[in-house]
Design an enzyme around this catalytic site. Structure first.
Site, mmCIF file in Angstrom:
data_model
loop_
_atom_site.group_PDB
_atom_site.id
_atom_site.type_symbol
_atom_site.label_atom_id
_atom_site.label_comp_id
_atom_site.label_asym_id
_atom_site.label_seq_id
_atom_site.Cartn_x
_atom_site.Cartn_y
_atom_site.Cartn_z
ATOM 1 N N LEU A 49 0.819 -1.211 0.000
ATOM 2 C CA LEU A 49 0.000 0.000 0.000
ATOM 3 C C LEU A 49 0.853 1.261 0.000
ATOM 4 C CD1 LEU A 49 -2.705 -1.121 2.547
ATOM 5 C CD2 LEU A 49 -2.939 -0.926 0.073
ATOM 6 N N TYR A 50 1.863 1.273 0.831
ATOM 7 C CA TYR A 50 2.751 2.430 0.909
ATOM 8 C C TYR A 50 3.509 2.613 -0.408
ATOM 9 C CZ TYR A 50 6.257 5.659 2.713
ATOM 10 O OH TYR A 50 7.064 6.744 2.922
ATOM 11 N N VAL A 51 4.051 1.529 -0.951
ATOM 12 C CA VAL A 51 4.769 1.584 -2.224
ATOM 13 C C VAL A 51 3.861 2.126 -3.327
ATOM 14 C CG1 VAL A 51 5.809 0.173 -4.046
ATOM 15 C CG2 VAL A 51 6.438 -0.227 -1.668
ATOM 16 N N SER A 53 1.216 4.024 -3.048
ATOM 17 C CA SER A 53 0.887 5.434 -2.857
ATOM 18 C C SER A 53 2.067 6.334 -3.217
ATOM 19 C CB SER A 53 0.432 5.695 -1.420
ATOM 20 O OG SER A 53 1.495 5.581 -0.499
ATOM 21 N N LYS A 54 3.267 5.927 -2.886
ATOM 22 C CA LYS A 54 4.447 6.728 -3.207
ATOM 23 C C LYS A 54 4.759 6.680 -4.703
ATOM 24 C CE LYS A 54 5.325 8.514 0.772
ATOM 25 N NZ LYS A 54 5.293 9.961 0.981
#
Length: 88
Positions: A49-51, A53-54
């Protein structure tokens, strides 16, 4: 942190900021710096999820740079890497 809040903070926050920055800078130009992460440049386990979004911030920045050029608005992204964990 759940998926919704990760995307709301990183992606929606970037989009809303750009919307208002473009309005303010359209007449005079200017520079916008978005913040991504090295995680946005490549995959990492247990961080999907973080990857995502970034990575989205990088794509958004590329498109915004093309859109802003006609108004003299420069849009760039920085992708900080890891820093050593130092206890001082």
């Amino acid at each position: 942190m759940d998926a919704s809040s990760v995307f709301d903070t990183n992606v929606k926050g970037t989009l809303l900021s750009l919307k208002h920055e473009f309005r303010a800078m359209r007449a005079t130009g200017g520079s916008i710096i978005n913040v991504s992460s090295t995680y946005g440049l490549m995959g990492f386990p247990d961080a999907t999820l973080y990857v995502g979004s970034k990575h989205a911030i990088i794509g958004i920045t590329k498109s915004a740079a093309l859109e802003g050029a006609q108004y003299g608005i420069r849009v760039n992204v920085v992708a900080p890497g890891f820093t050593p964990d130092r206890h001082v």
